[in-house]
Design an enzyme around this catalytic site. Structure first.
Site, PDB file in Angstrom:
ATOM      1  N   LYS A 189       6.439   3.148  12.508  1.00 52.96           N
ATOM      2  CA  LYS A 189       6.325   3.647  13.896  1.00 52.96           C
ATOM      3  C   LYS A 189       6.629   2.566  14.919  1.00 52.96           C
ATOM      4  CE  LYS A 189       3.039   3.741  11.764  1.00 52.96           C
ATOM      5  NZ  LYS A 189       2.005   4.183  10.854  1.00 52.96           N
ATOM      6  N   ASP A 238      -0.966   1.237  18.525  1.00 51.26           N
ATOM      7  CA  ASP A 238      -0.507   2.070  17.411  1.00 51.26           C
ATOM      8  C   ASP A 238      -0.409   3.539  17.864  1.00 51.26           C
ATOM      9  OD1 ASP A 238      -0.254   2.570  14.321  1.00 51.26           O
ATOM     10  OD2 ASP A 238      -1.860   3.914  14.994  1.00 51.26           O
ATOM     11  N   GLU A 283       9.211  11.133   8.947  1.00 45.25           N
ATOM     12  CA  GLU A 283       7.972  11.933   8.950  1.00 45.25           C
ATOM     13  C   GLU A 283       6.721  11.063   8.801  1.00 45.25           C
ATOM     14  OE1 GLU A 283       7.568  15.636   9.183  1.00 45.25           O
ATOM     15  OE2 GLU A 283       5.804  14.517   9.788  1.00 45.25           O
ATOM     16  N   THR A 285       0.832  -1.208   0.000  1.00 43.89           N
ATOM     17  CA  THR A 285       0.000   0.000   0.000  1.00 43.89           C
ATOM     18  C   THR A 285       0.871   1.264   0.000  1.00 43.89           C
ATOM     19  OG1 THR A 285      -1.685  -1.202   1.194  1.00 43.89           O
ATOM     20  CG2 THR A 285      -1.852   1.192   1.242  1.00 43.89           C
ATOM     21  N   ILE A 311       0.188  14.355   7.919  1.00 47.52           N
ATOM     22  CA  ILE A 311       0.348  15.573   8.738  1.00 47.52           C
ATOM     23  C   ILE A 311       1.834  15.766   9.037  1.00 47.52           C
ATOM     24  CG2 ILE A 311      -0.199  16.671  10.934  1.00 47.52           C
ATOM     25  CD1 ILE A 311      -2.748  15.027  11.089  1.00 47.52           C
ATOM     26  N   GLY A 369      -3.113   5.713   4.973  1.00 47.34           N
ATOM     27  CA  GLY A 369      -3.539   5.564   3.576  1.00 47.34           C
ATOM     28  C   GLY A 369      -2.367   5.813   2.643  1.00 47.34           C
ATOM     29  N   LYS A 426       3.038   6.146  18.231  1.00 47.49           N
ATOM     30  CA  LYS A 426       3.136   7.504  17.684  1.00 47.49           C
ATOM     31  C   LYS A 426       3.352   8.530  18.795  1.00 47.49           C
ATOM     32  CE  LYS A 426       0.036   6.120  13.957  1.00 47.49           C
ATOM     33  NZ  LYS A 426      -1.377   6.020  13.574  1.00 47.49           N
ATOM     34  N   GLU A 445      -8.580  -3.176  10.470  1.00 53.10           N
ATOM     35  CA  GLU A 445      -7.879  -4.409  10.109  1.00 53.10           C
ATOM     36  C   GLU A 445      -8.669  -5.626  10.604  1.00 53.10           C
ATOM     37  OE1 GLU A 445      -4.969  -4.558   8.509  1.00 53.10           O
ATOM     38  OE2 GLU A 445      -4.480  -2.423   8.533  1.00 53.10           O
ATOM     39  N   GLY A 455     -13.244  -2.182   5.216  1.00 49.19           N
ATOM     40  CA  GLY A 455     -11.814  -1.923   5.052  1.00 49.19           C
ATOM     41  C   GLY A 455     -11.293  -0.741   5.852  1.00 49.19           C
TER      42      GLY A 455
HETATM   43  N1  HSE Z   1      -3.826   1.930  11.612  1.00 48.09           N
HETATM   44  C1  HSE Z   1      -3.480   3.293  11.816  1.00 48.09           C
HETATM   45  C2  HSE Z   1      -4.726   4.121  12.019  1.00 48.09           C
HETATM   46  C3  HSE Z   1      -2.669   3.879  10.699  1.00 48.09           C
HETATM   47  O1  HSE Z   1      -5.816   3.571  12.048  1.00 48.09           O
HETATM   48  O2  HSE Z   1      -4.600   5.322  12.178  1.00 48.09           O
HETATM   49  C4  HSE Z   1      -1.270   3.403  10.704  1.00 48.09           C
HETATM   50  O3  HSE Z   1      -0.620   3.776  11.868  1.00 48.09           O
END
Ligand code: HSE
Length: 445
Positions: free
Chosen positions: A105, A201, A129, A13, A136, A315, A205, A190, A187
């Site tokens: 990340k 996740d 980045e 992707t 962003i 994305g 970050k 996940e 979609g």
């Molecule tokens: N799966 C993450 C989100 C994006 O839903 O923001 C990738 O870190």
């Protein structure tokens, strides 16, 4: 025009997104920076793996090592994901003195210090980045735009999946499981959703942002994390009645008491709250209006004041935009021989520390299920009173049938530890049924 040859690892992707973005805007990028970034080879898992944009077979290989070691390749983009093999790939490139651009990340969260040290040791750079909030430009903003600011507050909606689910729960009155299932079917989530919905996740970050903002590398183990699985429709509705929206927030707060006196600020080590949890956000606050898959990061600097960043956090195209910005930096650094013009991470607060969640002070929304009989409220408020925890409002809706009723309390500022202990005592009362719900409230002070 000078040329920089790019070796890509990952053609899924994000990888195919970058390939496509370079096809589309590579000429524009070159005319802006005076260097052409040319894709030499893309290492893929399999030639026929599904990818949203096509990559010509002649540009692909399944041998990532050949890409990294190709003497014609000047810069590597690691867009493969994962941690174990990605670490090996990034280290292999850095050891050859090749700059690396990564969107990974999880890798940075787990091995950031090691990778930055390797970049330094081998006289090259690591650019990331795309690792936080996709399109962003928050890394560049913290590292460069706000280089003259002490970052006193950072609040982030940094996981699009969670924000999408919470938005739909609020708008449709649906439960978590139903929305998750539908989001998976469409979609937006996940098939294995735990990385997102359990907050990991967002933790990756927020750890990266906290490290950059405060100058000490934050160990992910020190970040307090709660995901959104336990957020119920009932709580969303009561929060709304009280004027709040529930968002999964990453919160980075420099301890109060630091940041008022210039002398004290220089001498005292940073004590910083770094956490991720569902939070009641006042409906009037701009973050309450960030909906669906969008991300937003609210940053307060001691000089600049309040700032806001909004955009798509994931994305193929949004992430490719961030990768292109890093590729431009890498190409410019190669062109001018300025490998450490902007180091990936500088440890400028050696004694900084994360404040344990028990010591973090916040406000709270508490929902209890209680027997509807005289003296219940008195028993509960006595426990909060003994713990010096103030109650700012109470709601017990009328018209509930049955032996128990919901009791909603809003609590004043108190340490998390004290509130957790008080709730444990309260849940032991015979008149309280089931486990108490506690959601923190943010007033953005
Ligand atoms: N799966 C993450 C989100 C994006 O839903 O923001 C990738 O870190």
């Amino acid at each position: 025009m000078q040329q920089v040859n790019l070796g890509m690892i990952g053609g899924g992707t994000v990888g195919s997104g970058v390939f496509h973005a370079l096809q589309l805007n590579g000429g524009l990028l070159a005319s802006r920076i005076g260097v052409e970034v040319r894709v030499r080879k893309v290492a893929v898992k399999a030639f026929d793996e599904p990818r949203p944009y096509e990559i010509p077979k002649s540009s692909m290989t399944t041998d990532w090592q050949a890409v990294v070691s190709d003497p014609q390749v000047d810069v590597i983009a690691e867009l493969a994901g994962g941690t174990a093999i990605a670490r090996t790939m990034v280290l292999a490139a850095l050891k050859l003195g090749k700059p690396v651009v990564t969107a990974n990340k999880a890798l940075l969260s787990a091995c950031g210090e090691e990778l930055f040290a390797a970049a330094r040791e081998h006289g090259t750079n690591l650019y990331y980045e795309a690792s936080v909030c996709g399109g962003i430009p928050i890394i560049k903003s913290l590292r460069e735009g706000f280089v003259g600011n002490r970052i006193t507050r950072l609040y982030g909606i940094v996981n699009g999946t969670c924000n999408y689910i919470l938005t739909r729960m609020k708008l449709e009155g649906a439960d978590f499981e139903a929305v998750l299932k539908d989001a998976q079917a469409q979609g937006y989530a996940e098939a294995e959703p735990s990385l997102d919905v359990d907050g990991h996740d967002a933790m990756h970050k927020i750890g990266i942002l906290a490290s950059l903002a405060h100058g000490f590398w934050v160990n992910p183990k020190d970040i307090y994390v709660e995901g959104i699985r336990s957020v119920t429709q009932t709580d969303i509705q009561f929060a709304n009645q009280l004027g709040y929206t529930i968002k999964l927030l990453g919160i980075i707060k420099r301890d109060e008491g630091q940041g008022t006196k210039a002398g004290a600020r220089r001498s005292s080590p940073a004590r910083v709250q770094v956490s991720v949890y569902p939070t009641l956000v006042p409906n009037g606050h701009v973050l309450a209006s960030v909906n669906h898959v969008f991300n937003a990061v609210f940053v307060r600097g001691d000089i600049v004041g309040d700032t806001l960043f909004y955009g798509r956090g994931a994305g193929k195209d949004a992430t490719a935009s961030a990768v292109l910005s890093d590729l431009a930096d890498a190409a410019l650094d190669l062109k001018f021989g300025t490998k450490h013009r902007v180091p990936p991470f500088v440890q400028h607060e050696r004694d900084g520390a994360v404040v344990p969640i028990g010591d973090v002070v916040s406000r709270y929304f508490v929902r209890l299920n209680v027997m509807d009989k005289p003296g219940v409220l008195a028993k509960i408020s006595a426990i909060f009173g003994e713990a010096a925890i103030g109650i700012s409002s109470v709601i017990q809706p009328e018209g509930h049938q049955g032996a128990t009723v919901p009791l909603i309390l809003m609590l004043h500022d108190a340490p998390n530890g004290a509130v957790t202990r008080a709730l444990k005592k309260i849940s032991g009362l015979a008149v309280v049924k089931g486990a108490p719900v506690m959601i923190r409230v943010e007033n953005f002070a």
